[in-house]
Design a protein around this motif. Structure first.
Motif, PDB file in Angstrom:
ATOM      1  N   GLY A  74      70.565  18.530  24.597  1.00  0.00           N
ATOM      2  CA  GLY A  74      71.768  18.375  25.397  1.00  0.00           C
ATOM      3  C   GLY A  74      72.969  18.187  24.507  1.00  0.00           C
ATOM      4  O   GLY A  74      72.854  18.175  23.271  1.00  0.00           O
ATOM      5  N   PRO A  75      74.109  18.036  25.125  1.00  0.00           N
ATOM      6  CA  PRO A  75      75.327  17.829  24.335  1.00  0.00           C
ATOM      7  C   PRO A  75      75.312  16.460  23.647  1.00  0.00           C
ATOM      8  O   PRO A  75      74.599  15.551  24.066  1.00  0.00           O
ATOM      9  N   ALA A  76      76.098  16.351  22.602  1.00  0.00           N
ATOM     10  CA  ALA A  76      76.244  15.058  21.923  1.00  0.00           C
ATOM     11  C   ALA A  76      76.939  14.086  22.872  1.00  0.00           C
ATOM     12  O   ALA A  76      77.788  14.489  23.670  1.00  0.00           O
ATOM     13  N   PRO A  77      76.576  12.813  22.816  1.00  0.00           N
ATOM     14  CA  PRO A  77      77.222  11.850  23.714  1.00  0.00           C
ATOM     15  C   PRO A  77      78.696  11.669  23.362  1.00  0.00           C
ATOM     16  O   PRO A  77      79.095  11.818  22.214  1.00  0.00           O
ATOM     17  N   ALA A  78      79.473  11.353  24.372  1.00  0.00           N
ATOM     18  CA  ALA A  78      80.904  11.113  24.168  1.00  0.00           C
ATOM     19  C   ALA A  78      81.090   9.874  23.299  1.00  0.00           C
ATOM     20  O   ALA A  78      80.410   8.865  23.484  1.00  0.00           O
ATOM     21  N   LEU A  79      82.011   9.966  22.357  1.00  0.00           N
ATOM     22  CA  LEU A  79      82.268   8.837  21.464  1.00  0.00           C
ATOM     23  C   LEU A  79      83.352   7.910  22.003  1.00  0.00           C
ATOM     24  O   LEU A  79      83.492   6.789  21.551  1.00  0.00           O
ATOM     25  N   ILE A  80      84.140   8.411  22.950  1.00  0.00           N
ATOM     26  CA  ILE A  80      85.247   7.615  23.483  1.00  0.00           C
ATOM     27  C   ILE A  80      84.782   6.919  24.750  1.00  0.00           C
ATOM     28  O   ILE A  80      84.464   7.564  25.743  1.00  0.00           O
ATOM     29  N   LYS A  81      84.739   5.608  24.699  1.00  0.00           N
ATOM     30  CA  LYS A  81      84.277   4.823  25.842  1.00  0.00           C
ATOM     31  C   LYS A  81      85.410   4.022  26.480  1.00  0.00           C
ATOM     32  O   LYS A  81      85.259   3.487  27.554  1.00  0.00           O
ATOM     33  N   PHE A  82      86.548   3.923  25.799  1.00  0.00           N
ATOM     34  CA  PHE A  82      87.652   3.108  26.293  1.00  0.00           C
ATOM     35  C   PHE A  82      88.563   3.941  27.191  1.00  0.00           C
ATOM     36  O   PHE A  82      88.598   5.156  27.097  1.00  0.00           O
ATOM     37  N   PRO A  83      89.301   3.268  28.073  1.00  0.00           N
ATOM     38  CA  PRO A  83      90.218   4.008  28.958  1.00  0.00           C
ATOM     39  C   PRO A  83      91.442   4.512  28.203  1.00  0.00           C
ATOM     40  O   PRO A  83      91.876   3.914  27.229  1.00  0.00           O
ATOM     41  N   GLY A  84      91.959   5.614  28.668  1.00  0.00           N
ATOM     42  CA  GLY A  84      93.148   6.198  28.070  1.00  0.00           C
ATOM     43  C   GLY A  84      94.406   5.746  28.790  1.00  0.00           C
ATOM     44  O   GLY A  84      94.424   4.746  29.513  1.00  0.00           O
ATOM     45  N   LYS A  85      95.449   6.511  28.598  1.00  0.00           N
ATOM     46  CA  LYS A  85      96.754   6.230  29.197  1.00  0.00           C
ATOM     47  C   LYS A  85      96.612   6.131  30.721  1.00  0.00           C
ATOM     48  O   LYS A  85      95.973   6.988  31.339  1.00  0.00           O
ATOM     49  N   MET A  88      93.132   6.561  32.279  1.00  0.00           N
ATOM     50  CA  MET A  88      92.439   7.856  32.280  1.00  0.00           C
ATOM     51  C   MET A  88      91.071   7.743  31.610  1.00  0.00           C
ATOM     52  O   MET A  88      90.916   7.112  30.576  1.00  0.00           O
ATOM     53  N   LYS A  89      90.078   8.363  32.234  1.00  0.00           N
ATOM     54  CA  LYS A  89      88.742   8.434  31.644  1.00  0.00           C
ATOM     55  C   LYS A  89      88.595   9.779  30.944  1.00  0.00           C
ATOM     56  O   LYS A  89      89.183  10.778  31.361  1.00  0.00           O
ATOM     57  N   LEU A  90      87.802   9.792  29.897  1.00  0.00           N
ATOM     58  CA  LEU A  90      87.539  11.012  29.138  1.00  0.00           C
ATOM     59  C   LEU A  90      86.898  12.053  30.046  1.00  0.00           C
ATOM     60  O   LEU A  90      85.946  11.766  30.763  1.00  0.00           O
TER      61      LEU A  90
END
Length: 179
Positions: A74-85, A88-90
């Motif tokens: 499968g795809p590599a797991p997302a590295l960004i877990k924190f919320p954005g501006k 916003m979620k990744l």
């Protein structure tokens, strides 16, 4: 001097010739791999003709996107877990290990050739025939965010996968005003 490389313990050793890179290691019976990479910025991957490459000297295997999917990669797991501006979620689209249906950037991995020598792997990769159907592309980040720009992933509308702010806008504006 080693303190200049925070978080990466191997850098000082490697850049001063006191370490070994992966390509410095050789073992009896090892094999070599070479990626065939897309020469298109955006295209449907219509098909691959591996016939000539498979019969090339030294070739042990050729792995494609279909192979990796069947194997359950499968795809590599997302590295960004924190919320954005503004919270916003990744938007993390499915990215294949090797392209299977579409390429989305020049250099995207399309196939992996494994052979007895590095030169044999590269030679065989160059014999793979890729059939593409070109799609509209955009190579400028600002242009990619404009309405009507070609979309890379349907699950990432507007081509914006993540927007975040770091630091203090007020302090940054103040520093620029004083510059």
């Amino acid at each position: 001097m080693s303190g200049a490389f925070h978080g990466r313990r191997e850098d000082f050793r490697l850049v001063t010739g006191q370490g070994r890179y992966t390509s410095d290691w050789n073992f009896p019976g090892q094999c070599y791999a070479h990626f065939l990479r897309s020469d298109r910025a955006h295209a449907e991957l219509v098909g691959l003709d591996l016939s000539e490459a498979l019969t090339s000297p030294g070739v042990l295997a050729i792995i494609t996107g279909e192979d990796t999917r069947r194997a359950g990669f499968g795809p590599a797991p997302a590295l960004i877990k924190f919320p954005g501006k503004d919270g916003m979620k990744l938007r993390d689209p499915h990215r294949e290990v090797l392209a299977e249906t579409r390429v989305r950037f020049v250099g995207q991995e399309v196939a992996l050739v494994v052979a007895e020598t590095a030169a044999q792997a590269q030679d065989a990769a160059e014999k793979i025939v890729v059939h593409y159907r070109d799609l509209p592309c955009v190579v400028d980040a600002e242009e990619a965010l404009k309405p009507g720009a070609p979309q890379l992933y349907p699950e990432v509308p507007g081509n914006l996968s993540f927007d975040f702010e770091y630091g203090s806008k007020e302090k940054t504006d103040e520093a620029f005003a004083k510059a």
